[in-house]
Design a protein around this motif. Sequence first.
Motif, short mmCIF file in Angstrom:
data_model
loop_
_atom_site.label_atom_id
_atom_site.label_comp_id
_atom_site.label_asym_id
_atom_site.label_seq_id
_atom_site.Cartn_x
_atom_site.Cartn_y
_atom_site.Cartn_z
N GLN A 61 0.83 -1.20 0.00
CA GLN A 61 0.00 0.00 0.00
C GLN A 61 0.86 1.25 0.00
O GLN A 61 0.55 2.25 -0.67
CB GLN A 61 -0.93 0.01 1.21
CG GLN A 61 -1.95 1.15 1.18
CD GLN A 61 -2.84 1.09 -0.05
OE1 GLN A 61 -3.45 0.06 -0.33
NE2 GLN A 61 -2.93 2.20 -0.79
N GLY A 62 1.96 1.21 0.74
CA GLY A 62 2.89 2.34 0.72
C GLY A 62 3.44 2.58 -0.67
O GLY A 62 3.57 3.74 -1.12
N MET A 63 3.76 1.51 -1.37
CA MET A 63 4.29 1.64 -2.73
C MET A 63 3.24 2.20 -3.69
O MET A 63 3.54 3.05 -4.54
CB MET A 63 4.78 0.28 -3.22
CG MET A 63 5.97 -0.27 -2.43
SD MET A 63 6.36 -2.00 -2.81
CE MET A 63 6.97 -1.86 -4.49
N ILE A 64 2.00 1.74 -3.53
CA ILE A 64 0.90 2.26 -4.36
C ILE A 64 0.74 3.77 -4.13
O ILE A 64 0.60 4.55 -5.08
CB ILE A 64 -0.40 1.52 -4.04
CG1 ILE A 64 -0.31 0.07 -4.51
CG2 ILE A 64 -1.61 2.21 -4.68
CD1 ILE A 64 -1.44 -0.82 -4.02
N ASP A 65 0.76 4.17 -2.87
CA ASP A 65 0.61 5.59 -2.55
C ASP A 65 1.79 6.41 -3.05
O ASP A 65 1.64 7.59 -3.42
CB ASP A 65 0.44 5.78 -1.04
CG ASP A 65 -0.90 5.24 -0.54
OD1 ASP A 65 -1.76 4.92 -1.37
OD2 ASP A 65 -1.06 5.14 0.70
N ALA A 66 2.99 5.81 -3.07
CA ALA A 66 4.17 6.51 -3.56
C ALA A 66 4.04 6.85 -5.04
O ALA A 66 4.40 7.95 -5.48
CB ALA A 66 5.42 5.67 -3.32
N VAL A 67 3.51 5.92 -5.82
CA VAL A 67 3.32 6.17 -7.25
C VAL A 67 2.33 7.32 -7.45
O VAL A 67 2.53 8.21 -8.29
CB VAL A 67 2.84 4.90 -7.98
CG1 VAL A 67 2.49 5.21 -9.43
CG2 VAL A 67 3.92 3.83 -7.92
N ALA A 68 1.26 7.32 -6.66
CA ALA A 68 0.26 8.40 -6.77
C ALA A 68 0.84 9.74 -6.36
O ALA A 68 0.50 10.78 -6.92
CB ALA A 68 -0.96 8.06 -5.91
N ALA A 69 1.73 9.73 -5.36
CA ALA A 69 2.31 10.98 -4.85
C ALA A 69 3.46 11.47 -5.70
O ALA A 69 3.85 12.65 -5.60
CB ALA A 69 2.77 10.77 -3.41
N GLY A 70 4.04 10.60 -6.53
CA GLY A 70 5.27 10.93 -7.25
C GLY A 70 5.24 12.24 -8.01
O GLY A 70 6.14 13.08 -7.83
N PRO A 71 4.25 12.49 -8.88
CA PRO A 71 4.25 13.75 -9.63
C PRO A 71 4.25 14.98 -8.73
O PRO A 71 4.94 15.97 -9.03
CB PRO A 71 2.96 13.66 -10.46
CG PRO A 71 2.74 12.19 -10.62
CD PRO A 71 3.18 11.57 -9.33
#
Length: 476
Positions: free
Chosen positions: A284-294
Amino acid sequence: MSPRRQHLRILTTAIALGLAAMAAGGVQASAATPAYQEGYDLGLEAWKYGLPLVKMDQTFRIQTSVDVPDGRGRGPVNRFSHVRVLANASAHDVVAPNNDTPYSIAWLNLSHQPIVIHVPKVNRYFVIPLYDPYTEDFHNLGSVQRTEPGDYAVVGPGQGRVKLPKDVHRIKSRYDRVWIIGRTLNYGSADLGNTRKIQNRYRITPLSRYGTGFRPKPPGNPDTTPEGVPMPSGLAFFDKLGYLLRRFPPPAADSAKLQELAQIGVGPGKRPSTDSALSAETKQGMIDAVAAGPGVLQTAVTVRYVTEAPKHNGWLVLPTGRYGTDYDYRALVTQVGLGALTPSEAIYPVGQTDKTLVPLNGSKDYVVHFEPGQLPPVDAFWSLTLYDSSGYFVPNPIDRYAIGDRSDLNLNPDGSLDIYVQSTEPSGPAKAKNWLPSPTGAAFRLTMRLYEPTRAQIPGILDGSGWDPPAITAVP
């Protein structure tokens, strides 16, 4: 405290608060579990590291999804697709396109054999840059490099012993996929015919067909509809990255970073989505990281801007094209200017604020004033281009997206130059000549392009000790 320092402090504080809020948001999203936080923190590192590779693959798949060159930069592999007009407000294939040079785009597939590029005699600025899958500009053919007319074979991995015909020059590529986004200087709409004739003389030939007068046969039922290829999201991003890292093995210098990312199952051939060793919280942390990346990258742009722009009259001036192990900067350039050249070819000062560090907005009028004798020091050409906040041209009533040394500019009596950046046409024909339209009431940014900057001036331009772009001044 001076207004400049006050704005700097305000902006720096805002960034610090934004970063703190993002970090806090990440922790709160999963009750601050260590597994979640590790997934989020390392996921962000993996996203930034992998963005150039994944973005290049997306661009490859979009641009090669048609089987004939379409005149918009899309076409099959090992074929030039020449853009026959200057980019306009409909150009969205890459961020921050220029409005100075029609593009000549190709994707080379070296997996079967070397590919030969023919460079004709060209009497103006041109460049045929070769990019690897990680966005590194590893070789340039063109006027700056004084490339002689002739034939240049791009030789892929495992092809080092391939014998080339006499007078064919060898260029080694670490990878079997190479992107070309060539530029040929154009002097305006009346010159497009001449530019197209030059483009027509650029040629790509498989080595096995070299010397045969090879001309690709058009398909009987051509497919000219490009595919929409979205960027992968969530864990699919890391799965795609794993595939690409295996397909295009990273350089040895990346080993330390890859060892770090392996803690969350990211690496060549790895698929975190099916990795049973990763907890649900980590994923879940990894999923959120992709969303937060931009958003994280946008904050990084702002941080760089605040720290570096004061050295250059409020412009961000950084080298591009080769990044080594600066993965954050490589990701940043991918986001705002995919396909950027090396400084010997071009330098790209970026302006996002006025001279008091207030963000640019179309609700205000601005002037960019060049003092006499202080136009950009270039041996080819320069321009000033306006983009919206996403990095694309802004539609406007006069279809003007850039202004520069090939424009019909009106100089002041003392030889200075004023460029008017505003949403409405300035009064008087003299000022109208120097008008660069901005979006009404919306944020925008400016990019100055210095093509073939004078060689002796490059170090000073980059470090702030030499020529600087003039400050962007808001009109009271």
